[in-house]
Scaffold this motif. Sequence first.
Motif, short mmCIF file in Angstrom:
data_model
loop_
_atom_site.label_atom_id
_atom_site.label_comp_id
_atom_site.label_asym_id
_atom_site.label_seq_id
_atom_site.Cartn_x
_atom_site.Cartn_y
_atom_site.Cartn_z
N ASP A 104 0.81 -1.22 0.00
CA ASP A 104 0.00 0.00 0.00
C ASP A 104 0.84 1.27 0.00
OD1 ASP A 104 -2.32 -1.49 -0.06
OD2 ASP A 104 -2.62 -1.41 2.12
N TYR A 105 2.12 1.15 0.33
CA TYR A 105 3.00 2.32 0.38
C TYR A 105 3.81 2.51 -0.90
CZ TYR A 105 2.23 1.49 5.38
OH TYR A 105 1.67 1.28 6.61
N LEU A 106 3.75 1.52 -1.80
CA LEU A 106 4.66 1.53 -2.95
C LEU A 106 3.97 1.91 -4.25
CD1 LEU A 106 6.64 -1.75 -2.19
CD2 LEU A 106 7.18 0.60 -1.51
N ASP A 107 4.70 2.71 -5.03
CA ASP A 107 4.25 3.11 -6.36
C ASP A 107 5.00 2.33 -7.43
OD1 ASP A 107 2.67 4.58 -8.07
OD2 ASP A 107 4.10 6.22 -8.23
N GLY A 108 6.13 1.72 -7.06
CA GLY A 108 6.90 0.95 -8.02
C GLY A 108 8.05 0.23 -7.33
N VAL A 109 8.47 -0.89 -7.95
CA VAL A 109 9.57 -1.69 -7.43
C VAL A 109 10.40 -2.17 -8.61
CG1 VAL A 109 10.21 -3.79 -6.15
CG2 VAL A 109 8.20 -2.48 -5.45
N VAL A 110 11.72 -2.08 -8.47
CA VAL A 110 12.64 -2.66 -9.45
C VAL A 110 13.54 -3.61 -8.67
CG1 VAL A 110 14.55 -2.24 -11.04
CG2 VAL A 110 12.62 -0.66 -10.97
N VAL A 111 13.64 -4.85 -9.14
CA VAL A 111 14.49 -5.85 -8.48
C VAL A 111 15.49 -6.37 -9.51
CG1 VAL A 111 14.57 -8.07 -7.28
CG2 VAL A 111 12.65 -6.50 -6.91
#
Length: 124
Positions: A104-111
């Motif tokens: 709910d806090y994230l707008d995007g993730v790159v792994v």
Amino acid sequence: MAVDWEADQTPDPIVLPPGSAVRVSFLKLKEGVGEDAKNEIYGVIKGIKESFGGIQQITSGENFSARAKGFSIASIAVFKSVKEMEEADSNEELVNLQKQKVKDYLDGVVVVDYVVPSLSSSSL
């Protein structure tokens, strides 16, 4: 994209032994996410090491570079090998539980995953 952060205090510096697998994660927070949410995210990241036995070292921190394209938190998890990383990923229920805690806090993730090359006799 570049992310620069001062790593949280760990007992030892991050070491990348030859053959180890490394997962670098970059998190872009939603607009307006406050300090309490950031602290919760850091807590989840630190708790990952206890939840997934194959992680040898983990660190995270807040970006202080303007070149990060909005990705404000980064972490590095070091596994002994690809096998340990794959074993951690295979526990889908636990992986999804960790994701649910912060989604709910994230707008995007790159792994990004990579393997530290093994030393060859020609490079010695």
